[in-house]
Design a protein around this motif. Structure first.
Motif, PDB file in Angstrom:
ATOM      1  N   ARG A 235       0.843  -1.201   0.000  1.00 46.37           N
ATOM      2  CA  ARG A 235       0.000   0.000   0.000  1.00 46.37           C
ATOM      3  C   ARG A 235       0.880   1.253   0.000  1.00 46.37           C
ATOM      4  N   MET A 236       0.503   2.216  -0.838  1.00 45.35           N
ATOM      5  CA  MET A 236       1.194   3.507  -0.818  1.00 45.35           C
ATOM      6  C   MET A 236       0.287   4.532  -0.163  1.00 45.35           C
ATOM      7  N   ILE A 237       0.835   5.281   0.806  1.00 43.39           N
ATOM      8  CA  ILE A 237       0.045   6.283   1.521  1.00 43.39           C
ATOM      9  C   ILE A 237      -0.036   7.550   0.678  1.00 43.39           C
ATOM     10  N   THR A 238      -1.262   8.028   0.458  1.00 46.07           N
ATOM     11  CA  THR A 238      -1.464   9.202  -0.411  1.00 46.07           C
ATOM     12  C   THR A 238      -1.688  10.491   0.385  1.00 46.07           C
ATOM     13  N   LYS A 239      -1.610  10.392   1.731  1.00 44.55           N
ATOM     14  CA  LYS A 239      -1.794  11.583   2.576  1.00 44.55           C
ATOM     15  C   LYS A 239      -0.454  11.994   3.178  1.00 44.55           C
ATOM     16  N   VAL A 240      -0.440  13.194   3.758  1.00 41.17           N
ATOM     17  CA  VAL A 240       0.762  13.694   4.430  1.00 41.17           C
ATOM     18  C   VAL A 240       1.028  12.850   5.665  1.00 41.17           C
ATOM     19  N   CYS A 241       2.299  12.560   5.920  1.00 42.83           N
ATOM     20  CA  CYS A 241       2.627  11.762   7.110  1.00 42.83           C
ATOM     21  C   CYS A 241       3.896  12.301   7.768  1.00 42.83           C
ATOM     22  N   TYR A 242       4.049  11.916   9.037  1.00 39.26           N
ATOM     23  CA  TYR A 242       5.254  12.304   9.784  1.00 39.26           C
ATOM     24  C   TYR A 242       6.082  11.049  10.051  1.00 39.26           C
ATOM     25  N   VAL A 243       7.381  11.156   9.771  1.00 36.31           N
ATOM     26  CA  VAL A 243       8.303  10.049   9.989  1.00 36.31           C
ATOM     27  C   VAL A 243       9.389  10.530  10.949  1.00 36.31           C
ATOM     28  N   PRO A 244       9.702   9.779  12.018  1.00 35.76           N
ATOM     29  CA  PRO A 244      10.746  10.222  12.958  1.00 35.76           C
ATOM     30  C   PRO A 244      12.085  10.475  12.268  1.00 35.76           C
ATOM     31  N   PRO A 245      12.931  11.377  12.829  1.00 32.82           N
ATOM     32  CA  PRO A 245      14.174  11.749  12.153  1.00 32.82           C
ATOM     33  C   PRO A 245      15.146  10.592  11.913  1.00 32.82           C
ATOM     34  N   HIS A 246      15.182   9.609  12.830  1.00 35.26           N
ATOM     35  CA  HIS A 246      16.138   8.504  12.677  1.00 35.26           C
ATOM     36  C   HIS A 246      15.477   7.251  12.105  1.00 35.26           C
ATOM     37  N   PHE A 247      14.439   7.448  11.294  1.00 36.84           N
ATOM     38  CA  PHE A 247      13.690   6.327  10.730  1.00 36.84           C
ATOM     39  C   PHE A 247      14.469   5.676   9.583  1.00 36.84           C
ATOM     40  N   THR A 248      14.537   4.350   9.600  1.00 34.72           N
ATOM     41  CA  THR A 248      15.160   3.629   8.484  1.00 34.72           C
ATOM     42  C   THR A 248      14.118   2.719   7.854  1.00 34.72           C
ATOM     43  N   ARG A 249      14.068   2.757   6.550  1.00 33.41           N
ATOM     44  CA  ARG A 249      13.093   1.949   5.822  1.00 33.41           C
ATOM     45  C   ARG A 249      13.438   0.469   5.906  1.00 33.41           C
ATOM     46  N   LYS A 250      12.401  -0.356   5.781  1.00 34.95           N
ATOM     47  CA  LYS A 250      12.632  -1.802   5.678  1.00 34.95           C
ATOM     48  C   LYS A 250      13.137  -2.077   4.265  1.00 34.95           C
ATOM     49  N   ASN A 251      13.540  -3.310   4.064  1.00 32.45           N
ATOM     50  CA  ASN A 251      13.899  -3.740   2.706  1.00 32.45           C
ATOM     51  C   ASN A 251      12.695  -3.500   1.796  1.00 32.45           C
ATOM     52  N   PRO A 252      12.846  -2.702   0.706  1.00 28.11           N
ATOM     53  CA  PRO A 252      11.689  -2.369  -0.145  1.00 28.11           C
ATOM     54  C   PRO A 252      10.874  -3.579  -0.594  1.00 28.11           C
ATOM     55  N   LYS A 253      11.540  -4.752  -0.655  1.00 25.38           N
ATOM     56  CA  LYS A 253      10.827  -5.956  -1.080  1.00 25.38           C
ATOM     57  C   LYS A 253       9.761  -6.361  -0.056  1.00 25.38           C
ATOM     58  N   PHE A 254      10.051  -6.101   1.248  1.00 28.28           N
ATOM     59  CA  PHE A 254       9.138  -6.522   2.308  1.00 28.28           C
ATOM     60  C   PHE A 254       8.373  -5.362   2.938  1.00 28.28           C
ATOM     61  N   GLU A 255       8.509  -4.150   2.408  1.00 30.62           N
ATOM     62  CA  GLU A 255       7.834  -2.989   3.001  1.00 30.62           C
ATOM     63  C   GLU A 255       6.371  -2.965   2.578  1.00 30.62           C
ATOM     64  N   ARG A 256       5.470  -3.081   3.556  1.00 30.79           N
ATOM     65  CA  ARG A 256       4.030  -3.128   3.236  1.00 30.79           C
ATOM     66  C   ARG A 256       3.463  -1.743   3.006  1.00 30.79           C
ATOM     67  N   PHE A 257       3.750  -0.791   3.913  1.00 29.54           N
ATOM     68  CA  PHE A 257       3.221   0.568   3.783  1.00 29.54           C
ATOM     69  C   PHE A 257       4.343   1.501   3.331  1.00 29.54           C
TER      70      PHE A 257
END
Length: 274
Positions: A162-184
């Motif tokens: 799922r891709m979020i189409t609204k504005v969102c806040y992500v913490p400053p030290h946030f690291t993404r999951k492996n794009p293959k397994f990232e659900r949101f």
């Protein structure tokens, strides 16, 4: 005894290993009505508890009663937080002029006043999650409006992302999951770090840093993902405003409610809750 190769040949279905449930959820997501079923389960939980209480006896029944007793105390405390106490004291004003009936002569005028100071009120409201907000009624935002289905896999048959189409806040030290397994997926262009916050008493607007998303009224899932829509409660860094508590400590964070649609305006406008 069989050797390992013979065993695997005889039993081609090997038991799943490690965190297979979590991996399956990441790959295929949950069933579409999972949240609805969970809400129903919570609403009907009392029936299960009552049935269990009737069935248990002896030592287990005693232990279960003690557990429920503690839970009920916690619930009563939470309910009591919402209620405001009153303070009864003798009225300092002079007695009313004119004749007073005999049955009122020995009765002192009693004044009832609310004893909650502003800081205690705020703390209680924070604990109980009860706030008097500027925007109390909101339009329900459907899930299809917030999430865009992304097809993945070699032949684009999988549709759990799922891709979020609204504005969102992500913490400053946030690291993404492996794009293959990232659900949101939260696009970088829709990630906001600051908000225009208006102080209702000072009638001034400040450009403040967002600390985190306290509550999105539409769904707990949106809160955990940091989705910011109209009516969302966010915590902002007010240290530069120089607000001080009665004890003399500098106030670090305060709550504010978003008053606009950030995805349409390209900025977050919020009103400070004081």
């Amino acid at each position: 005894f069989f050797s390992e190769s013979t065993y695997s040949a005889c039993h081609p279905l090997v038991m799943p290993q490690n965190e297979y449930i979590e991996r399956h959820r990441k790959l295929y997501g949950r069933r579409y009505d999972h949240e609805f079923r969970q809400r129903k389960k919570t609403a009907r939980a009392w029936k299960k508890r009552a049935k269990l209480a009737r069935k248990l006896h002896g030592r287990r029944a005693k232990m279960y009663t003690q557990k429920r007793y503690k839970q009920k105390i916690e619930l009563k405390k939470k309910i009591a937080m919402h209620a405001e106490k009153t303070d009864e004291h003798k009225n300092a004003k002079e007695a009313p002029k004119g004749a007073i009936p005999a049955y009122l002569l020995d009765r002192e005028a009693v004044s009832r006043s609310k004893v909650l100071s502003n800081t205690i009120k705020q703390k209680r409201k924070e604990k109980a999650g009860k706030w008097d907000v500027p925007i109390s009624k909101l339009r329900a935002v459907p899930e299809a409006e917030i999430f865009k289905v992304l097809r993945s896999g070699k032949s684009k048959k999988k549709s759990w992302k799922r891709m979020i189409t609204k504005v969102c806040y992500v913490p400053p030290h946030f690291t993404r999951k492996n794009p293959k397994f990232e659900r949101f997926i939260r696009p970088a262009g829709l990630r906001f770090k600051k908000a225009h916050v208006t102080h209702p008493e000072l009638k001034t607007t400040f450009h403040l840093d967002i600390i985190h998303v306290k509550k999105n009224p539409h769904s707990p899932l949106y809160t955990s993902l940091g989705v910011i829509t109209k009516g969302t409660i966010i915590e902002v860094n007010v240290s530069e405003l120089g607000l001080v508590t009665p004890a003399g400590k500098i106030v670090w964070g305060k709550y504010a409610q978003v008053t606009n649609n950030p995805e349409l305006d390209g900025c977050i406008n919020a009103l400070l809750l004081v």
